[in-house]
Scaffold this motif. Structure first.
Motif, PDB file in Angstrom:
ATOM      1  N   SER A   1       0.825  -1.201   0.000  1.00 54.94           N
ATOM      2  CA  SER A   1       0.000   0.000   0.000  1.00 54.94           C
ATOM      3  C   SER A   1       0.857   1.248   0.000  1.00 54.94           C
ATOM      4  O   SER A   1       1.676   1.461   0.906  1.00 54.94           O
ATOM      5  N   ILE A   2       0.654   2.101  -1.013  1.00 54.17           N
ATOM      6  CA  ILE A   2       1.388   3.359  -1.064  1.00 54.17           C
ATOM      7  C   ILE A   2       0.938   4.295   0.045  1.00 54.17           C
ATOM      8  O   ILE A   2       1.709   5.104   0.561  1.00 54.17           O
ATOM      9  N   ALA A   3      -0.340   4.160   0.458  1.00 52.92           N
ATOM     10  CA  ALA A   3      -0.850   4.995   1.545  1.00 52.92           C
ATOM     11  C   ALA A   3      -0.132   4.687   2.856  1.00 52.92           C
ATOM     12  O   ALA A   3       0.169   5.594   3.645  1.00 52.92           O
ATOM     13  N   VAL A   4       0.137   3.414   3.085  1.00 54.82           N
ATOM     14  CA  VAL A   4       0.855   3.020   4.302  1.00 54.82           C
ATOM     15  C   VAL A   4       2.275   3.583   4.266  1.00 54.82           C
ATOM     16  O   VAL A   4       2.792   4.085   5.269  1.00 54.82           O
ATOM     17  N   ARG A   5       2.908   3.508   3.106  1.00 55.57           N
ATOM     18  CA  ARG A   5       4.271   4.049   2.984  1.00 55.57           C
ATOM     19  C   ARG A   5       4.273   5.559   3.200  1.00 55.57           C
ATOM     20  O   ARG A   5       5.181   6.100   3.848  1.00 55.57           O
ATOM     21  N   LEU A   6       3.279   6.236   2.674  1.00 53.92           N
ATOM     22  CA  LEU A   6       3.185   7.681   2.908  1.00 53.92           C
ATOM     23  C   LEU A   6       3.023   7.971   4.407  1.00 53.92           C
ATOM     24  O   LEU A   6       3.617   8.922   4.935  1.00 53.92           O
ATOM     25  N   GLY A   7       2.228   7.158   5.081  1.00 54.32           N
ATOM     26  CA  GLY A   7       2.079   7.323   6.520  1.00 54.32           C
ATOM     27  C   GLY A   7       3.405   7.176   7.239  1.00 54.32           C
ATOM     28  O   GLY A   7       3.716   7.924   8.177  1.00 54.32           O
ATOM     29  N   GLY A   8       4.212   6.209   6.808  1.00 53.34           N
ATOM     30  CA  GLY A   8       5.530   6.016   7.401  1.00 53.34           C
ATOM     31  C   GLY A   8       6.449   7.203   7.151  1.00 53.34           C
ATOM     32  O   GLY A   8       7.197   7.633   8.041  1.00 53.34           O
ATOM     33  N   ILE A   9       6.380   7.767   5.940  1.00 53.46           N
ATOM     34  CA  ILE A   9       7.240   8.915   5.595  1.00 53.46           C
ATOM     35  C   ILE A   9       6.905  10.119   6.471  1.00 53.46           C
ATOM     36  O   ILE A   9       7.790  10.756   7.054  1.00 53.46           O
ATOM     37  N   TYR A  10       5.619  10.418   6.584  1.00 51.75           N
ATOM     38  CA  TYR A  10       5.232  11.598   7.361  1.00 51.75           C
ATOM     39  C   TYR A  10       5.371  11.347   8.867  1.00 51.75           C
ATOM     40  O   TYR A  10       5.558  12.293   9.640  1.00 51.75           O
ATOM     41  N   SER A  11       5.302  10.089   9.278  1.00 49.51           N
ATOM     42  CA  SER A  11       5.568   9.780  10.689  1.00 49.51           C
ATOM     43  C   SER A  11       7.038  10.040  11.021  1.00 49.51           C
ATOM     44  O   SER A  11       7.371  10.564  12.088  1.00 49.51           O
ATOM     45  N   LEU A  12       7.912   9.700  10.080  1.00 49.61           N
ATOM     46  CA  LEU A  12       9.337   9.966  10.280  1.00 49.61           C
ATOM     47  C   LEU A  12       9.610  11.468  10.316  1.00 49.61           C
ATOM     48  O   LEU A  12      10.441  11.940  11.106  1.00 49.61           O
ATOM     49  N   GLN A  13       8.906  12.212   9.468  1.00 52.94           N
ATOM     50  CA  GLN A  13       9.074  13.668   9.496  1.00 52.94           C
ATOM     51  C   GLN A  13       8.651  14.235  10.850  1.00 52.94           C
ATOM     52  O   GLN A  13       9.348  15.079  11.430  1.00 52.94           O
ATOM     53  N   ARG A  14       7.509  13.782  11.329  1.00 46.69           N
ATOM     54  CA  ARG A  14       7.031  14.263  12.637  1.00 46.69           C
ATOM     55  C   ARG A  14       8.019  13.877  13.736  1.00 46.69           C
ATOM     56  O   ARG A  14       8.290  14.668  14.657  1.00 46.69           O
ATOM     57  N   LEU A  15       8.556  12.684  13.663  1.00 43.78           N
ATOM     58  CA  LEU A  15       9.518  12.218  14.654  1.00 43.78           C
ATOM     59  C   LEU A  15      10.770  13.093  14.648  1.00 43.78           C
ATOM     60  O   LEU A  15      11.285  13.479  15.704  1.00 43.78           O
ATOM     61  N   ALA A  16      11.267  13.423  13.450  1.00 44.86           N
ATOM     62  CA  ALA A  16      12.465  14.262  13.351  1.00 44.86           C
ATOM     63  C   ALA A  16      12.205  15.663  13.888  1.00 44.86           C
ATOM     64  O   ALA A  16      13.086  16.272  14.517  1.00 44.86           O
ATOM     65  N   ASN A  17      11.010  16.179  13.671  1.00 43.74           N
ATOM     66  CA  ASN A  17      10.672  17.505  14.191  1.00 43.74           C
ATOM     67  C   ASN A  17      10.549  17.495  15.712  1.00 43.74           C
ATOM     68  O   ASN A  17      10.875  18.479  16.387  1.00 43.74           O
TER      69      ASN A  17
END
Length: 401
Positions: free
Chosen positions: A149-165
Protein backbone atom coordinates in the motif's frame (compact mmCIF):
# COMPACT_ATOMS: atom_id res chain seq x y z
CA UNK A 1 13.99 27.10 68.60
CA UNK A 2 14.79 30.14 70.87
CA UNK A 3 17.58 29.99 73.37
CA UNK A 4 16.47 28.57 76.73
CA UNK A 5 18.12 29.22 80.11
CA UNK A 6 19.03 25.92 81.67
CA UNK A 7 17.88 25.12 85.26
CA UNK A 8 21.38 25.48 86.66
CA UNK A 9 21.63 28.87 85.00
CA UNK A 10 18.34 29.99 86.57
CA UNK A 11 19.55 28.73 89.98
CA UNK A 12 22.79 30.63 89.60
CA UNK A 13 20.89 33.81 88.78
CA UNK A 14 18.72 33.47 91.89
CA UNK A 15 21.80 32.78 93.97
CA UNK A 16 23.48 35.96 92.79
CA UNK A 17 20.32 37.96 93.47
CA UNK A 18 20.19 36.55 97.02
CA UNK A 19 23.89 37.32 97.53
CA UNK A 20 23.32 40.92 96.48
CA UNK A 21 20.38 41.24 98.83
CA UNK A 22 22.41 39.84 101.71
CA UNK A 23 25.26 42.13 100.72
CA UNK A 24 23.02 45.17 100.96
CA UNK A 25 21.70 44.19 104.36
CA UNK A 26 25.16 43.34 105.67
CA UNK A 27 26.59 46.54 104.19
CA UNK A 28 24.01 48.63 106.01
CA UNK A 29 24.69 46.81 109.26
CA UNK A 30 28.45 47.07 108.81
CA UNK A 31 28.23 50.79 108.03
CA UNK A 32 26.09 51.22 111.11
CA UNK A 33 28.23 49.22 113.57
CA UNK A 34 31.78 48.73 112.29
CA UNK A 35 32.99 52.38 111.97
CA UNK A 36 32.00 53.12 115.60
CA UNK A 37 33.65 49.96 116.82
CA UNK A 38 36.83 50.63 114.90
CA UNK A 39 37.02 54.23 116.16
CA UNK A 40 36.44 53.11 119.76
CA UNK A 41 39.20 50.56 119.50
CA UNK A 42 41.60 53.06 118.00
CA UNK A 43 40.80 55.70 120.66
CA UNK A 44 40.92 53.33 123.65
CA UNK A 45 44.66 53.09 123.45
CA UNK A 46 45.17 56.78 124.12
CA UNK A 47 46.53 57.93 127.52
CA UNK A 48 44.43 61.09 127.63
CA UNK A 49 40.77 61.44 126.85
CA UNK A 50 40.10 61.96 123.12
CA UNK A 51 38.98 65.31 122.00
CA UNK A 52 35.88 65.80 119.90
CA UNK A 53 38.00 66.47 116.85
CA UNK A 54 39.96 63.25 117.34
CA UNK A 55 36.75 61.26 117.74
CA UNK A 56 35.28 62.71 114.56
CA UNK A 57 38.50 62.07 112.69
CA UNK A 58 38.66 58.48 113.97
CA UNK A 59 35.05 57.79 113.06
CA UNK A 60 35.50 59.34 109.57
CA UNK A 61 38.62 57.25 108.93
CA UNK A 62 36.88 54.09 110.11
CA UNK A 63 33.82 54.87 107.93
CA UNK A 64 36.04 55.35 104.86
CA UNK A 65 37.93 52.13 105.53
CA UNK A 66 34.65 50.27 105.86
CA UNK A 67 33.33 51.76 102.61
CA UNK A 68 36.53 50.74 100.83
CA UNK A 69 36.20 47.21 102.12
CA UNK A 70 32.55 47.01 101.11
CA UNK A 71 33.40 48.52 97.71
CA UNK A 72 36.10 45.93 97.08
CA UNK A 73 33.74 43.18 98.09
CA UNK A 74 31.10 44.65 95.75
CA UNK A 75 33.66 44.76 92.92
CA UNK A 76 34.38 41.06 93.45
CA UNK A 77 30.67 40.25 93.38
CA UNK A 78 30.19 42.40 90.21
CA UNK A 79 33.09 40.66 88.51
CA UNK A 80 31.64 37.27 89.31
CA UNK A 81 28.23 38.35 88.01
CA UNK A 82 29.85 39.69 84.80
CA UNK A 83 31.70 36.42 84.26
CA UNK A 84 28.47 34.52 84.77
CA UNK A 85 26.62 36.76 82.30
CA UNK A 86 29.41 36.36 79.72
CA UNK A 87 29.23 32.61 80.08
CA UNK A 88 25.47 32.75 79.58
CA UNK A 89 25.81 34.95 76.50
CA UNK A 90 28.52 32.71 75.07
CA UNK A 91 26.32 29.67 75.58
CA UNK A 92 23.45 31.51 73.86
CA UNK A 93 25.68 32.41 70.89
CA UNK A 94 26.99 28.85 70.67
CA UNK A 95 23.44 27.57 70.72
CA UNK A 96 22.34 30.00 68.01
CA UNK A 97 25.37 29.13 65.85
CA UNK A 98 24.68 25.42 66.23
CA UNK A 99 21.05 26.03 65.33
CA UNK A 100 22.07 28.09 62.28
CA UNK A 101 24.52 25.40 61.16
CA UNK A 102 21.83 22.77 61.63
CA UNK A 103 19.34 24.85 59.60
CA UNK A 104 21.89 25.37 56.81
CA UNK A 105 22.70 21.67 56.73
CA UNK A 106 19.00 20.81 56.64
CA UNK A 107 18.42 23.22 53.77
CA UNK A 108 21.45 21.85 51.91
CA UNK A 109 20.27 18.30 52.41
CA UNK A 110 16.80 19.28 51.25
CA UNK A 111 18.25 20.99 48.15
CA UNK A 112 20.44 17.98 47.35
CA UNK A 113 17.45 15.71 47.76
CA UNK A 114 15.42 17.95 45.45
CA UNK A 115 18.19 17.92 42.83
CA UNK A 116 18.47 14.14 43.01
CA UNK A 117 14.70 13.84 42.70
CA UNK A 118 14.65 16.18 39.69
CA UNK A 119 17.54 14.31 38.07
CA UNK A 120 15.75 11.00 38.56
CA UNK A 121 12.54 12.45 37.16
CA UNK A 122 14.40 13.94 34.18
CA UNK A 123 16.16 10.61 33.53
CA UNK A 124 12.86 8.80 33.75
CA UNK A 125 11.27 11.33 31.38
CA UNK A 126 14.18 10.86 28.94
CA UNK A 127 13.83 7.09 29.15
CA UNK A 128 10.08 7.34 28.59
CA UNK A 129 10.63 9.71 25.68
CA UNK A 130 13.28 7.44 24.18
CA UNK A 131 10.95 4.48 24.53
CA UNK A 132 8.17 6.44 22.84
CA UNK A 133 10.50 7.59 20.05
CA UNK A 134 11.77 4.05 19.55
CA UNK A 135 8.22 2.76 19.29
CA UNK A 136 7.25 5.47 16.82
CA UNK A 137 10.41 4.89 14.80
CA UNK A 138 9.86 1.14 14.64
CA UNK A 139 6.27 1.61 13.53
CA UNK A 140 7.26 4.18 10.88
CA UNK A 141 9.97 1.88 9.48
CA UNK A 142 7.45 -0.94 9.26
CA UNK A 143 5.07 1.34 7.36
CA UNK A 144 7.85 2.53 5.06
CA UNK A 145 8.69 -1.05 4.14
CA UNK A 146 5.10 -2.00 3.31
CA UNK A 147 5.06 -3.24 -0.29
CA UNK A 148 1.29 -3.52 -0.65
CA UNK A 149 0.00 0.00 0.00
CA UNK A 150 1.39 3.36 -1.06
CA UNK A 151 -0.85 4.99 1.54
CA UNK A 152 0.86 3.02 4.30
CA UNK A 153 4.27 4.05 2.98
CA UNK A 154 3.19 7.68 2.91
CA UNK A 155 2.08 7.32 6.52
CA UNK A 156 5.53 6.02 7.40
CA UNK A 157 7.24 8.92 5.59
CA UNK A 158 5.23 11.60 7.36
CA UNK A 159 5.57 9.78 10.69
CA UNK A 160 9.34 9.97 10.28
CA UNK A 161 9.07 13.67 9.50
CA UNK A 162 7.03 14.26 12.64
CA UNK A 163 9.52 12.22 14.65
CA UNK A 164 12.47 14.26 13.35
CA UNK A 165 10.67 17.51 14.19
CA UNK A 166 9.92 16.27 17.72
CA UNK A 167 13.37 14.83 18.41
CA UNK A 168 16.30 16.86 17.06
CA UNK A 169 18.83 14.17 17.97
CA UNK A 170 17.02 11.70 15.69
CA UNK A 171 16.84 14.05 12.69
CA UNK A 172 20.02 12.76 11.05
CA UNK A 173 18.89 9.14 11.49
CA UNK A 174 15.55 9.92 9.85
CA UNK A 175 17.28 11.66 6.94
CA UNK A 176 19.57 8.66 6.44
CA UNK A 177 16.59 6.29 6.49
CA UNK A 178 14.76 8.36 3.86
CA UNK A 179 17.92 8.45 1.73
CA UNK A 180 18.17 4.64 1.95
CA UNK A 181 14.48 4.32 1.01
CA UNK A 182 15.05 6.48 -2.07
CA UNK A 183 18.12 4.45 -3.07
CA UNK A 184 16.36 1.13 -2.71
CA UNK A 185 13.28 2.37 -4.56
CA UNK A 186 15.12 3.92 -7.51
CA UNK A 187 14.61 2.19 -10.89
CA UNK A 188 17.73 0.90 -12.58
CA UNK A 189 19.11 2.81 -15.54
CA UNK A 190 22.23 2.43 -17.59
CA UNK A 191 25.06 4.65 -16.39
CA UNK A 192 25.76 7.58 -18.69
CA UNK A 193 22.40 7.35 -20.47
CA UNK A 194 19.95 9.71 -18.75
CA UNK A 195 16.28 8.94 -19.02
CA UNK A 196 14.25 11.54 -20.91
CA UNK A 197 10.50 11.80 -20.92
CA UNK A 198 10.20 9.69 -17.78
CA UNK A 199 6.73 9.30 -16.26
CA UNK A 200 5.84 11.36 -13.16
CA UNK A 201 7.63 10.34 -10.00
CA UNK A 202 5.76 7.91 -7.75
CA UNK A 203 3.85 9.68 -4.99
CA UNK A 204 5.75 8.05 -2.12
CA UNK A 205 9.15 8.82 -3.69
CA UNK A 206 8.13 12.41 -4.31
CA UNK A 207 6.96 12.71 -0.70
CA UNK A 208 10.16 11.13 0.65
CA UNK A 209 12.27 13.53 -1.40
CA UNK A 210 10.25 16.54 -0.24
CA UNK A 211 10.51 15.51 3.43
CA UNK A 212 14.24 14.84 3.08
CA UNK A 213 14.72 18.27 1.51
CA UNK A 214 12.69 19.95 4.24
CA UNK A 215 14.57 18.22 7.05
CA UNK A 216 17.95 19.00 5.50
CA UNK A 217 17.15 22.71 5.92
CA UNK A 218 17.44 22.23 9.68
CA UNK A 219 21.07 21.19 9.27
CA UNK A 220 22.20 23.90 6.83
CA UNK A 221 25.53 24.35 8.62
CA UNK A 222 26.33 20.63 8.65
CA UNK A 223 27.58 18.44 5.84
CA UNK A 224 25.21 15.50 6.06
CA UNK A 225 27.10 13.65 3.34
CA UNK A 226 23.97 11.85 2.16
CA UNK A 227 24.36 8.80 -0.05
CA UNK A 228 21.79 9.31 -2.81
CA UNK A 229 23.59 7.34 -5.49
CA UNK A 230 21.22 6.39 -8.28
CA UNK A 231 18.08 7.87 -6.69
CA UNK A 232 15.21 9.02 -8.89
CA UNK A 233 13.81 12.39 -7.82
CA UNK A 234 13.06 13.85 -11.24
CA UNK A 235 10.59 16.69 -11.20
CA UNK A 236 10.81 17.16 -7.41
CA UNK A 237 10.77 20.47 -5.55
CA UNK A 238 14.01 20.54 -3.56
CA UNK A 239 14.39 24.30 -3.28
CA UNK A 240 17.23 25.10 -0.84
CA UNK A 241 18.03 21.45 -0.09
CA UNK A 242 21.22 20.66 1.83
CA UNK A 243 23.28 18.33 -0.37
CA UNK A 244 26.66 19.26 1.14
CA UNK A 245 29.15 16.48 0.33
CA UNK A 246 26.26 14.36 -0.93
CA UNK A 247 26.82 11.49 -3.35
CA UNK A 248 24.42 11.94 -6.27
CA UNK A 249 26.29 9.84 -8.83
CA UNK A 250 24.00 8.33 -11.51
CA UNK A 251 20.98 10.01 -9.85
CA UNK A 252 18.06 11.20 -11.97
CA UNK A 253 17.29 14.79 -10.95
CA UNK A 254 16.01 16.01 -14.31
CA UNK A 255 13.50 18.89 -14.16
CA UNK A 256 14.10 19.17 -10.41
CA UNK A 257 13.93 22.54 -8.67
CA UNK A 258 17.26 22.91 -6.86
CA UNK A 259 17.14 26.69 -6.55
CA UNK A 260 19.52 27.92 -3.82
CA UNK A 261 20.54 24.33 -3.07
CA UNK A 262 23.75 23.75 -1.15
CA UNK A 263 25.77 21.26 -3.17
CA UNK A 264 29.23 22.13 -1.91
CA UNK A 265 31.65 19.29 -2.71
CA UNK A 266 28.79 17.10 -3.91
CA UNK A 267 29.65 14.20 -6.25
CA UNK A 268 27.38 14.18 -9.29
CA UNK A 269 29.24 11.91 -11.69
CA UNK A 270 27.02 10.53 -14.49
CA UNK A 271 23.97 12.18 -12.90
CA UNK A 272 21.05 13.51 -14.92
CA UNK A 273 20.31 17.15 -14.05
CA UNK A 274 18.86 18.04 -17.43
CA UNK A 275 16.39 20.96 -17.38
CA UNK A 276 17.03 21.59 -13.67
CA UNK A 277 16.71 24.90 -11.88
CA UNK A 278 19.98 25.57 -10.07
CA UNK A 279 19.75 29.35 -9.82
CA UNK A 280 21.77 30.66 -6.87
CA UNK A 281 22.99 27.20 -5.93
CA UNK A 282 26.22 26.78 -3.97
CA UNK A 283 28.24 24.30 -5.99
CA UNK A 284 31.80 25.18 -5.01
CA UNK A 285 34.21 22.28 -5.54
CA UNK A 286 31.46 20.04 -6.93
CA UNK A 287 32.70 16.92 -8.74
CA UNK A 288 30.78 15.86 -11.83
CA UNK A 289 32.35 13.93 -14.68
CA UNK A 290 29.97 13.16 -17.54
CA UNK A 291 27.10 14.86 -15.72
CA UNK A 292 24.18 16.02 -17.88
CA UNK A 293 23.40 19.69 -17.14
CA UNK A 294 21.97 20.49 -20.56
CA UNK A 295 19.27 23.16 -20.72
CA UNK A 296 19.77 23.82 -17.02
CA UNK A 297 19.29 27.24 -15.45
CA UNK A 298 22.33 28.07 -13.35
CA UNK A 299 22.03 31.84 -13.05
CA UNK A 300 24.07 33.30 -10.21
CA UNK A 301 25.45 29.87 -9.32
CA UNK A 302 28.62 29.62 -7.23
CA UNK A 303 30.70 27.02 -9.05
CA UNK A 304 34.25 28.11 -8.15
CA UNK A 305 36.68 25.20 -8.04
CA UNK A 306 34.12 22.82 -9.53
CA UNK A 307 35.01 19.98 -11.89
CA UNK A 308 32.56 19.39 -14.71
CA UNK A 309 34.84 17.38 -16.94
CA UNK A 310 33.35 15.86 -20.13
CA UNK A 311 30.00 17.14 -18.96
CA UNK A 312 26.99 18.07 -21.09
CA UNK A 313 26.13 21.73 -20.51
CA UNK A 314 24.55 22.28 -23.87
CA UNK A 315 22.28 25.36 -23.81
CA UNK A 316 22.89 25.75 -20.06
CA UNK A 317 22.47 29.25 -18.60
CA UNK A 318 25.49 30.16 -16.48
CA UNK A 319 25.08 33.94 -16.47
CA UNK A 320 26.25 36.21 -13.62
CA UNK A 321 27.93 33.24 -11.95
CA UNK A 322 31.15 32.58 -10.07
CA UNK A 323 33.17 30.23 -12.28
CA UNK A 324 36.66 30.83 -10.91
CA UNK A 325 38.95 27.82 -11.47
CA UNK A 326 36.01 25.76 -12.78
CA UNK A 327 37.21 22.87 -14.91
CA UNK A 328 35.10 22.40 -18.08
CA UNK A 329 37.70 20.32 -19.93
CA UNK A 330 36.21 18.24 -22.74
CA UNK A 331 32.66 19.43 -21.98
CA UNK A 332 29.91 20.25 -24.46
CA UNK A 333 29.18 23.97 -23.98
CA UNK A 334 27.33 24.55 -27.24
CA UNK A 335 24.92 27.50 -26.96
CA UNK A 336 25.70 27.83 -23.24
CA UNK A 337 25.53 31.38 -21.84
CA UNK A 338 28.37 32.85 -19.77
CA UNK A 339 27.86 36.62 -19.97
CA UNK A 340 28.26 38.48 -16.70
CA UNK A 341 30.20 35.59 -15.15
CA UNK A 342 33.71 35.55 -13.66
CA UNK A 343 35.87 33.15 -15.68
CA UNK A 344 39.13 33.70 -13.77
CA UNK A 345 41.37 30.63 -14.36
CA UNK A 346 38.45 28.57 -15.72
CA UNK A 347 39.56 25.66 -17.94
CA UNK A 348 38.01 25.49 -21.43
CA UNK A 349 40.49 23.01 -22.90
CA UNK A 350 38.93 20.88 -25.67
CA UNK A 351 35.44 22.24 -25.00
CA UNK A 352 32.79 22.71 -27.66
CA UNK A 353 31.80 26.37 -27.86
CA UNK A 354 29.64 26.47 -30.97
CA UNK A 355 27.03 29.14 -30.36
CA UNK A 356 28.25 29.82 -26.82
CA UNK A 357 27.46 33.30 -25.54
CA UNK A 358 30.21 35.11 -23.63
CA UNK A 359 28.71 38.52 -24.43
CA UNK A 360 25.15 39.75 -24.70
CA UNK A 361 23.97 43.31 -25.24
CA UNK A 362 27.10 44.87 -23.87
CA UNK A 363 27.35 42.53 -20.88
CA UNK A 364 30.47 40.43 -21.13
CA UNK A 365 32.16 37.68 -19.16
CA UNK A 366 35.13 38.82 -17.08
CA UNK A 367 38.39 37.39 -15.80
CA UNK A 368 39.20 35.50 -19.03
CA UNK A 369 42.52 35.35 -20.84
CA UNK A 370 43.33 34.70 -24.48
CA UNK A 371 45.05 31.44 -23.55
CA UNK A 372 41.92 30.17 -21.80
CA UNK A 373 39.55 30.76 -24.71
CA UNK A 374 42.07 29.73 -27.37
CA UNK A 375 42.32 26.30 -25.71
CA UNK A 376 38.73 25.50 -26.73
CA UNK A 377 38.25 22.55 -29.04
CA UNK A 378 35.78 24.15 -31.45
CA UNK A 379 33.60 27.18 -32.11
CA UNK A 380 31.67 28.70 -35.01
CA UNK A 381 30.29 31.96 -36.35
CA UNK A 382 27.47 31.93 -33.78
CA UNK A 383 29.90 32.00 -30.86
CA UNK A 384 29.66 35.39 -29.14
CA UNK A 385 33.08 36.04 -27.66
CA UNK A 386 33.65 38.47 -24.79
CA UNK A 387 34.48 42.02 -25.75
CA UNK A 388 38.14 42.36 -26.63
CA UNK A 389 38.68 38.79 -27.83
CA UNK A 390 38.83 37.90 -31.53
CA UNK A 391 39.85 34.31 -32.30
CA UNK A 392 39.75 34.76 -36.07
CA UNK A 393 38.22 32.18 -38.35
CA UNK A 394 36.02 29.49 -36.83
CA UNK A 395 38.02 26.45 -35.91
CA UNK A 396 36.74 22.94 -35.46
CA UNK A 397 39.55 21.18 -33.73
CA UNK A 398 37.37 19.46 -31.13
CA UNK A 399 38.97 16.42 -29.61
CA UNK A 400 36.48 14.05 -28.05
CA UNK A 401 33.35 12.11 -28.78
Amino acid sequence: MPFEIKPQQRTSTKTWALILSVYLVVSIAVLWLVPGWISDVSLSGLDAPATTTAVVAARTSAFQSTLLGLGGFLAVITLLITVQRDNTNRQRLDHERQKHDADVKAQRDQLNHLKKTQALEARKADNDRDATVTGRFTQAIAQLGDETSIAVRLGGIYSLQRLANDSAKDLETVVLVLAAFLRESAPERETGKPTFGAPPLATDLDAAGAVLGHLSHQRDEDALGLNLRGVDLHGSDLDGVNFKKATLATANLSKTDLTDANMWLARIHDANLRLCFLDGAQMENVRGERVDLSFTYMRGVKLSGGQLVRANLRSATLTNSQLKRTDFEGSDLRRAEFWGSDLTKANFRNTRLEGAQFENRGRSATGWTVEQLAAAGSWDEATAWPEGYSPGEPVKKYVGK
